[in-house]
Scaffold this motif. Structure first.
Motif, PDB file in Angstrom:
ATOM      1  N   VAL A 118      -5.527   5.254 -12.380  1.00  0.00           N
ATOM      2  CA  VAL A 118      -5.134   6.368 -11.508  1.00  0.00           C
ATOM      3  C   VAL A 118      -4.948   5.889 -10.067  1.00  0.00           C
ATOM      4  CG1 VAL A 118      -5.879   8.572 -10.520  1.00  0.00           C
ATOM      5  CG2 VAL A 118      -6.221   8.117 -12.956  1.00  0.00           C
ATOM      6  N   ALA A 119      -5.882   5.062  -9.586  1.00  0.00           N
ATOM      7  CA  ALA A 119      -5.784   4.550  -8.212  1.00  0.00           C
ATOM      8  C   ALA A 119      -4.515   3.730  -8.034  1.00  0.00           C
ATOM      9  CB  ALA A 119      -7.013   3.715  -7.869  1.00  0.00           C
ATOM     10  N   ALA A 120      -4.191   2.900  -9.020  1.00  0.00           N
ATOM     11  CA  ALA A 120      -2.983   2.073  -8.938  1.00  0.00           C
ATOM     12  C   ALA A 120      -1.736   2.949  -8.892  1.00  0.00           C
ATOM     13  CB  ALA A 120      -2.917   1.122 -10.127  1.00  0.00           C
ATOM     14  N   LEU A 121      -1.678   3.949  -9.746  1.00  0.00           N
ATOM     15  CA  LEU A 121      -0.508   4.827  -9.780  1.00  0.00           C
ATOM     16  C   LEU A 121      -0.321   5.559  -8.452  1.00  0.00           C
ATOM     17  CD1 LEU A 121      -0.888   6.313 -13.367  1.00  0.00           C
ATOM     18  CD2 LEU A 121       0.829   4.667 -12.600  1.00  0.00           C
ATOM     19  N   ILE A 122      -1.416   6.026  -7.860  1.00  0.00           N
ATOM     20  CA  ILE A 122      -1.329   6.760  -6.595  1.00  0.00           C
ATOM     21  C   ILE A 122      -0.963   5.830  -5.438  1.00  0.00           C
ATOM     22  CG2 ILE A 122      -2.646   8.063  -4.879  1.00  0.00           C
ATOM     23  CD1 ILE A 122      -4.256   9.243  -7.210  1.00  0.00           C
ATOM     24  N   LEU A 123      -1.658   4.701  -5.345  1.00  0.00           N
ATOM     25  CA  LEU A 123      -1.442   3.786  -4.218  1.00  0.00           C
ATOM     26  C   LEU A 123      -0.053   3.155  -4.252  1.00  0.00           C
ATOM     27  CD1 LEU A 123      -4.952   2.075  -4.026  1.00  0.00           C
ATOM     28  CD2 LEU A 123      -3.990   3.771  -2.464  1.00  0.00           C
ATOM     29  N   PHE A 124       0.421   2.784  -5.452  1.00  0.00           N
ATOM     30  CA  PHE A 124       1.736   2.159  -5.542  1.00  0.00           C
ATOM     31  C   PHE A 124       2.847   3.189  -5.338  1.00  0.00           C
ATOM     32  CE2 PHE A 124      -0.602  -1.169  -8.032  1.00  0.00           C
ATOM     33  CZ  PHE A 124      -0.477  -2.144  -7.053  1.00  0.00           C
ATOM     34  N   ALA A 125       2.581   4.434  -5.712  1.00  0.00           N
ATOM     35  CA  ALA A 125       3.546   5.492  -5.402  1.00  0.00           C
ATOM     36  C   ALA A 125       3.651   5.673  -3.894  1.00  0.00           C
ATOM     37  CB  ALA A 125       3.125   6.802  -6.078  1.00  0.00           C
ATOM     38  N   LEU A 126       2.520   5.610  -3.214  1.00  0.00           N
ATOM     39  CA  LEU A 126       2.519   5.696  -1.749  1.00  0.00           C
ATOM     40  C   LEU A 126       3.281   4.526  -1.137  1.00  0.00           C
ATOM     41  CD1 LEU A 126       1.502   7.059   0.845  1.00  0.00           C
ATOM     42  CD2 LEU A 126      -0.598   5.699   0.640  1.00  0.00           C
ATOM     43  N   TYR A 127       3.087   3.340  -1.688  1.00  0.00           N
ATOM     44  CA  TYR A 127       3.828   2.146  -1.241  1.00  0.00           C
ATOM     45  C   TYR A 127       5.336   2.394  -1.364  1.00  0.00           C
ATOM     46  CZ  TYR A 127       6.000  -2.471  -1.789  1.00  0.00           C
ATOM     47  OH  TYR A 127       6.823  -3.557  -1.693  1.00  0.00           O
ATOM     48  N   GLY A 128       5.768   2.900  -2.526  1.00  0.00           N
ATOM     49  CA  GLY A 128       7.188   3.157  -2.732  1.00  0.00           C
ATOM     50  C   GLY A 128       7.735   4.211  -1.790  1.00  0.00           C
ATOM     51  N   VAL A 129       6.924   5.236  -1.506  1.00  0.00           N
ATOM     52  CA  VAL A 129       7.354   6.289  -0.575  1.00  0.00           C
ATOM     53  C   VAL A 129       7.556   5.714   0.827  1.00  0.00           C
ATOM     54  CG1 VAL A 129       6.588   8.380   0.629  1.00  0.00           C
ATOM     55  CG2 VAL A 129       6.351   8.211  -1.852  1.00  0.00           C
ATOM     56  N   ILE A 130       6.627   4.852   1.270  1.00  0.00           N
ATOM     57  CA  ILE A 130       6.742   4.237   2.599  1.00  0.00           C
ATOM     58  C   ILE A 130       8.036   3.438   2.709  1.00  0.00           C
ATOM     59  CG2 ILE A 130       5.765   2.500   4.151  1.00  0.00           C
ATOM     60  CD1 ILE A 130       2.997   3.370   3.162  1.00  0.00           C
ATOM     61  N   ILE A 131       8.320   2.625   1.701  1.00  0.00           N
ATOM     62  CA  ILE A 131       9.536   1.805   1.718  1.00  0.00           C
ATOM     63  C   ILE A 131      10.782   2.687   1.680  1.00  0.00           C
ATOM     64  CG2 ILE A 131      10.816  -0.028   0.555  1.00  0.00           C
ATOM     65  CD1 ILE A 131       8.152  -0.879   1.821  1.00  0.00           C
ATOM     66  N   THR A 132      10.733   3.745   0.870  1.00  0.00           N
ATOM     67  CA  THR A 132      11.883   4.646   0.742  1.00  0.00           C
ATOM     68  C   THR A 132      12.163   5.396   2.036  1.00  0.00           C
ATOM     69  OG1 THR A 132      11.462   4.932  -1.636  1.00  0.00           O
ATOM     70  CG2 THR A 132      12.839   6.591  -0.552  1.00  0.00           C
ATOM     71  N   ILE A 133      11.099   5.864   2.694  1.00  0.00           N
ATOM     72  CA  ILE A 133      11.265   6.628   3.933  1.00  0.00           C
ATOM     73  C   ILE A 133      11.780   5.750   5.074  1.00  0.00           C
ATOM     74  CG2 ILE A 133      10.028   7.859   5.756  1.00  0.00           C
ATOM     75  CD1 ILE A 133       8.244   9.053   3.597  1.00  0.00           C
ATOM     76  N   VAL A 182       5.516  -0.435 -16.660  1.00  0.00           N
ATOM     77  CA  VAL A 182       6.769   0.281 -16.421  1.00  0.00           C
ATOM     78  C   VAL A 182       6.638   1.198 -15.210  1.00  0.00           C
ATOM     79  CG1 VAL A 182       8.437   1.904 -17.381  1.00  0.00           C
ATOM     80  CG2 VAL A 182       7.461   0.126 -18.839  1.00  0.00           C
ATOM     81  N   CYS A 183       5.507   1.891 -15.100  1.00  0.00           N
ATOM     82  CA  CYS A 183       5.297   2.767 -13.941  1.00  0.00           C
ATOM     83  C   CYS A 183       5.338   1.960 -12.641  1.00  0.00           C
ATOM     84  CB  CYS A 183       3.960   3.491 -14.056  1.00  0.00           C
ATOM     85  SG  CYS A 183       3.899   4.742 -15.364  1.00  0.00           S
ATOM     86  N   LEU A 184       4.740   0.776 -12.657  1.00  0.00           N
ATOM     87  CA  LEU A 184       4.653  -0.011 -11.427  1.00  0.00           C
ATOM     88  C   LEU A 184       5.991  -0.625 -11.027  1.00  0.00           C
ATOM     89  CD1 LEU A 184       1.181  -1.807 -11.655  1.00  0.00           C
ATOM     90  CD2 LEU A 184       1.799   0.335 -10.533  1.00  0.00           C
ATOM     91  N   ILE A 185       6.837  -1.007 -11.981  1.00  0.00           N
ATOM     92  CA  ILE A 185       8.128  -1.576 -11.566  1.00  0.00           C
ATOM     93  C   ILE A 185       9.007  -0.500 -10.941  1.00  0.00           C
ATOM     94  CG2 ILE A 185       8.080  -3.483 -13.219  1.00  0.00           C
ATOM     95  CD1 ILE A 185      10.142  -1.944 -14.908  1.00  0.00           C
ATOM     96  N   VAL A 186       8.730   0.764 -11.275  1.00  0.00           N
ATOM     97  CA  VAL A 186       9.423   1.868 -10.601  1.00  0.00           C
ATOM     98  C   VAL A 186       8.829   2.094  -9.221  1.00  0.00           C
ATOM     99  CG1 VAL A 186       9.932   4.346 -10.658  1.00  0.00           C
ATOM    100  CG2 VAL A 186      10.075   2.992 -12.760  1.00  0.00           C
ATOM    101  N   GLU A 187       7.494   2.186  -9.149  1.00  0.00           N
ATOM    102  CA  GLU A 187       6.826   2.487  -7.888  1.00  0.00           C
ATOM    103  C   GLU A 187       6.977   1.362  -6.870  1.00  0.00           C
ATOM    104  OE1 GLU A 187       3.277   5.501  -9.310  1.00  0.00           O
ATOM    105  OE2 GLU A 187       2.789   3.398  -9.005  1.00  0.00           O
ATOM    106  N   MET A 188       7.024   0.110  -7.354  1.00  0.00           N
ATOM    107  CA  MET A 188       7.154  -1.034  -6.453  1.00  0.00           C
ATOM    108  C   MET A 188       8.619  -1.392  -6.187  1.00  0.00           C
ATOM    109  SD  MET A 188       4.019  -3.347  -7.924  1.00  0.00           S
ATOM    110  CE  MET A 188       4.048  -4.506  -6.556  1.00  0.00           C
ATOM    111  N   LEU A 189       9.522  -0.552  -6.700  1.00  0.00           N
ATOM    112  CA  LEU A 189      10.959  -0.677  -6.432  1.00  0.00           C
ATOM    113  C   LEU A 189      11.576  -1.957  -6.988  1.00  0.00           C
ATOM    114  CD1 LEU A 189      10.891   0.614  -2.735  1.00  0.00           C
ATOM    115  CD2 LEU A 189      11.170   1.946  -4.823  1.00  0.00           C
ATOM    116  N   GLU A 190      10.963  -2.504  -8.033  1.00  0.00           N
ATOM    117  CA  GLU A 190      11.560  -3.662  -8.701  1.00  0.00           C
ATOM    118  C   GLU A 190      12.909  -3.282  -9.301  1.00  0.00           C
ATOM    119  OE1 GLU A 190      10.617  -6.816  -9.068  1.00  0.00           O
ATOM    120  OE2 GLU A 190       8.690  -6.710  -8.044  1.00  0.00           O
ATOM    121  N   ILE A 191      12.970  -2.111  -9.918  1.00  0.00           N
ATOM    122  CA  ILE A 191      14.219  -1.708 -10.572  1.00  0.00           C
ATOM    123  C   ILE A 191      15.326  -1.487  -9.553  1.00  0.00           C
ATOM    124  CG2 ILE A 191      12.939  -0.619 -12.456  1.00  0.00           C
ATOM    125  CD1 ILE A 191      13.907   2.101 -11.223  1.00  0.00           C
TER     126      ILE A 191
END
Length: 374
Positions: A343-358, A130-139
């Motif tokens: 933890v690494a996945a949550l941080i790195l995928f959040a960074l991925y989502g931030v890059i796409i969002t910005i 669930v965390c990753l579908i949010v961070e990877m912008l699937e939703i």
């Protein structure tokens, strides 16, 4: 700045609730149902009650609702651009409700109820998923591509009968899903993909690698023959000609696709590398199906780097790729490895989502700053 804050706020909510309910580890059924309710509720509400400014295609679907209000059933089903299943879906909604927001409400309810059922049945540790579908912008995609999201909701049921090896029901459900978006037909490939390739030699733990070799050949072939294939498919499905001249084919989303290729490849390899996994003969059908779908997803993304519209095909498999990584991570032995990977996945995928969002790439990624319908 506001977009990034909103995105990270949603990520923070999902991480906290998953951690509080221990959803990063295998859960019992009762706790899993409670977790899925609270984890998916805000995502469903965002999909159901977002404004028409969210998502590139949203306004097209709400305007279609207004148009169908003045159509007979025969006129609605004769529409050449949209699939008959989706037109029937919209027609029924126009006869039940007056507000065009009901299109988004119905879509969000159907998609998230179907997803919750699927996760409850097949995902032992749904927290990371669930965390990753949010961070990877699937939703975010599901808020825009309503037809494909509805098709995906039906394909979750097709996955059940795929695992149970019930061919007729599988074909019927895929055809039904394709009545909402024709891209669902690609899911038919999962049957031969899962059941026609033996994973191990008889009486041996040695892996055959037949499927992987086939995927490598397909990746090369698709890249070389991509445009002839696209032209062939457009002759079969001429209603999608309008994509060719649109934003989905202009190549501006390539940064997102390159990032996705890297991300999904790492998701596939890292847990196995950490475990130094031997390809056990006892691998379950579910594990094998998720692994092969994850591999197909990467092959499609390689092709999509030249024509971004092909990400629509990837969207059919990407959820299963995320589920594959989530399940592999949850199977790591308790201790450092599991915690580090999570933890690494949550941080790195959040960074991925931030890059796409910005960078707003692809350009139809317009979820944040979020606007409600109210």
């Amino acid at each position: 700045m506001l977009a990034t804050v909103e995105f990270l706020g949603l990520v923070g909510y999902e991480v906290l609730i998953a951690y509080a309910m221990k959803a990063f580890w295998p859960m019992n059924q009762k706790k899993k149902i409670i977790y899925l309710f609270w984890a998916l509720l805000p995502l469903a509400l965002m999909t159901m009650f977002h404004s028409e400014s969210i998502g590139n295609d949203t306004q097209a679907y709400t305007e279609l609702f207004d148009a169908v209000c003045n159509m007979t059933l025969k006129q609605a089903l004769s529409n050449g651009r949209f699939e008959k299943g989706y037109m029937l879906f919209t027609y029924v909604l126009t006869r039940l409700f007056s507000s065009r927001q009901c299109v988004l409400i119905a879509e969000g309810a159907i998609v998230y109820l179907s997803l919750a059922r699927w996760l409850n049945k097949w995902c032992k540790a749904p927290g990371l998923f669930v965390c990753l579908i949010v961070e990877m912008l699937e939703i975010d995609g599901w808020m825009s591509i309503q037809r494909q999201a509805l098709a995906m909701a039906i394909l979750f049921f097709a996955y059940d009968v795929l695992i149970e090896k019930k061919l007729l029901r599988f074909v019927v459900l895929v055809i039904l899903a394709a009545q909402f978006h024709a891209v669902a037909y690609v899911f038919l490939l999962t049957w031969p993909m899962l059941w026609w390739f033996e994973e191990h030699r008889v009486n041996s733990l040695k892996k055959k690698w037949k499927f992987e070799r086939l995927m490598a050949v397909c990746a090369v072939g698709i890249v070389l023959l991509m445009w002839p294939m696209i032209n062939f498919l457009l002759r079969i499905f001429p209603k999608y000609q309008y994509y060719v001249a649109g934003a989905y084919m202009d190549g501006q989303a390539r940064l997102a696709i390159v990032l996705k290729i890297i991300v999904y490849a790492l998701m596939l390899m890292v847990p196995r590398w950490i475990k130094n996994q031997k390809w056990e003969a006892g691998q379950s059908v579910v594990e094998l199906s998720l692994y092969r779908m994850a591999l197909v997803n990467i092959v499609i993304l390689i092709a999509a780097n030249q024509a971004t519209i092909l990400t629509r095909f990837s969207g059919i498999f990407s959820v299963y790729a995320v589920a594959e990584f989530s399940e592999q991570a949850s199977k790591l032995k308790r201790g450092k490895n599991r915690k580090i990977v999570t933890v690494a996945a949550l941080i790195l995928f959040a960074l991925y989502g931030v890059i796409i969002t910005i960078y707003r790439t692809p350009e139809w990624q317009t979820t944040y700053p979020f606007e409600w319908y109210f």
